[in-house]
Design an enzyme around this catalytic site. Sequence first.
Site, PDB file in Angstrom:
ATOM      1  N   GLU A  55      56.428  57.636  64.919  1.00  0.00           N
ATOM      2  CA  GLU A  55      56.797  58.156  63.606  1.00  0.00           C
ATOM      3  C   GLU A  55      57.774  59.330  63.661  1.00  0.00           C
ATOM      4  O   GLU A  55      57.425  60.457  63.255  1.00  0.00           O
ATOM      5  CB  GLU A  55      55.535  58.550  62.829  1.00  0.00           C
ATOM      6  CG  GLU A  55      54.564  57.400  62.621  1.00  0.00           C
ATOM      7  CD  GLU A  55      53.426  57.739  61.642  1.00  0.00           C
ATOM      8  OE1 GLU A  55      53.334  58.898  61.218  1.00  0.00           O
ATOM      9  OE2 GLU A  55      52.652  56.833  61.312  1.00  0.00           O
ATOM     10  N   GLU A  66      49.561  50.817  63.420  1.00  0.00           N
ATOM     11  CA  GLU A  66      48.532  51.596  62.718  1.00  0.00           C
ATOM     12  C   GLU A  66      48.358  51.037  61.321  1.00  0.00           C
ATOM     13  O   GLU A  66      49.339  50.684  60.647  1.00  0.00           O
ATOM     14  CB  GLU A  66      48.911  53.080  62.544  1.00  0.00           C
ATOM     15  CG  GLU A  66      48.820  53.905  63.789  1.00  0.00           C
ATOM     16  CD  GLU A  66      49.209  55.370  63.555  1.00  0.00           C
ATOM     17  OE1 GLU A  66      49.022  55.888  62.429  1.00  0.00           O
ATOM     18  OE2 GLU A  66      49.719  55.978  64.507  1.00  0.00           O
TER      19      GLU A  66
HETATM   20  C1  FCB Z   1      49.883  58.502  60.909  1.00  0.00           C
HETATM   21  C2  FCB Z   1      49.804  59.156  62.278  1.00  0.00           C
HETATM   22  C3  FCB Z   1      48.426  59.127  62.871  1.00  0.00           C
HETATM   23  C4  FCB Z   1      47.337  59.323  61.843  1.00  0.00           C
HETATM   24  C5  FCB Z   1      47.545  58.449  60.625  1.00  0.00           C
HETATM   25  C6  FCB Z   1      46.493  58.587  59.574  1.00  0.00           C
HETATM   26  O1  FCB Z   1      50.969  59.031  60.209  1.00  0.00           O
HETATM   27  O2  FCB Z   1      50.658  58.512  63.182  1.00  0.00           O
HETATM   28  O3  FCB Z   1      48.394  60.070  63.906  1.00  0.00           O
HETATM   29  O4  FCB Z   1      47.170  60.646  61.559  1.00  0.00           O
HETATM   30  O5  FCB Z   1      48.791  58.712  60.069  1.00  0.00           O
END
Ligand code: FCB
Length: 458
Positions: free
Chosen positions: A181, A364
């Site tokens: 990110e 994620e």
């Molecule tokens: C993302 C991050 C991760 C976590 C999630 C909820 O932006 O990469 O570390 O905190 O959000």
Amino acid sequence: MSALPQHDPASAIAPPAGSAMWRRDFLFGTATAAFQIEGATEAAGRLPSIWDTFCATPGKVDNGDTGEVACDHYHRWQEDIDHMAGLGLGAYRFSIAWPRVMAADGSPNHKGLDFYKRLLDRLADKHLQAFVTLYHWDLPQHLQDKGGWLARDTAYRFADYADLMGRELKGRVNAWTTLNEPWCSAYHGHVSGAHAPGLRDERHAMDTMHHLLLAHGLGMKALRSRDAAPVGLVHNVNAVLPASDSPADRRAAELAHACANLWVLDPLLLGHHNTDLEELWPTSRPPLRDGDMALISAPMDYLGINYYFRSCIRSDGAHGYVEAPQPGVERTQMGWEVYPEGLRDLLTGFQSRYANLPPIYITENGMASDDRVVDGRVNDEHRIRYFARHFAAIDQAMRAGVRVKGYFAWSLLDNFEWAYGYAKRFGLLHVDYATQRRTLKDSALALRAFLARRNAHS
Ligand code: FCB
């Protein structure tokens, strides 16, 4: 809200029948990040990171929470791997703490490296593929002191770090991720100030993003010179909805989409920065030098996509936009709207925009809720439903031709949720921070039941 069929947890979470996600070659895993779970911030020569400094600054993190102990994963990693293996998962996405493995003079810290070597060896023993992220936001503080991501030199220091990791860990890693990110590092770190190093200035946006993307390009090249495992980058994407049909709100939503999604993806996949951003930040231009774009847009082996929510956007009356939260939509403990279709639409949209879109891993996806252990059990039906709806959305994107190869739930454990501290619980496993006891939530049991059924069928 109807009750879930508790007698059949596998069906409650499973992807639709006939989905490619039922095939064993579709990877299921969980994701974590070093600073959020490891603790032991002073062990074995680990140097301070910008997040240690940020946590120590009053008012930056809710409740004054820090990463000093976190989930104590630095000492409990074997138990944590056993839990993943017990769930029947096929992969684990985690990050290496740069300040743990490299001294300030660039030499290796072998004690820190040994921690990750042992972790990787045990993952292999348990047949869990290792997806290793080099940078999940914990920049060594000594590099911040020299300008951090505002300084071009940091990209070259990252390449040195990537080179060292490629050399030391080659053959043990199944997939490398350069950056997690970069959008959050650039924007929250240097524009909104919500994340470390906590700077607040719109003029930082282009410089920091360009240096991060350059770090990715240089790091990918360094890794490839040392190891054969695939290399990619992880980007967080957001779905965007205009607040009304007015041309001003529609344009505002286009700008928000350009900022949230294309700011990172266009340079990587089209080889140029997105020009809509000039409307948003008229005085700021990326500090481009000859050869940068060729490095940044070198083909990746895969693209990691993190997806959490949709935002409703309206014009701010000038050249910008603001969020216009919609009433009556379902939200998580973070206040994030639950909108699985957004993931499908973003994936199919990327497929049409980028002819060279690499295969995708959902690196994620998940939700926070105020989960509690009652009589040894954590009832998180909401999370089961959340996962099932996102699996269905991914399946629809795959049926529309998007190549998705795996899915990582965020997160294995409840953990340090950055500026929100420990109050937001994203884990499949509940963590009691007083005792460090892990308890499998119902969502973990459902995932385990689905994976067992999948394995039996294929
Ligand atoms: C993302 C991050 C991760 C976590 C999630 C909820 O932006 O990469 O570390 O905190 O959000």
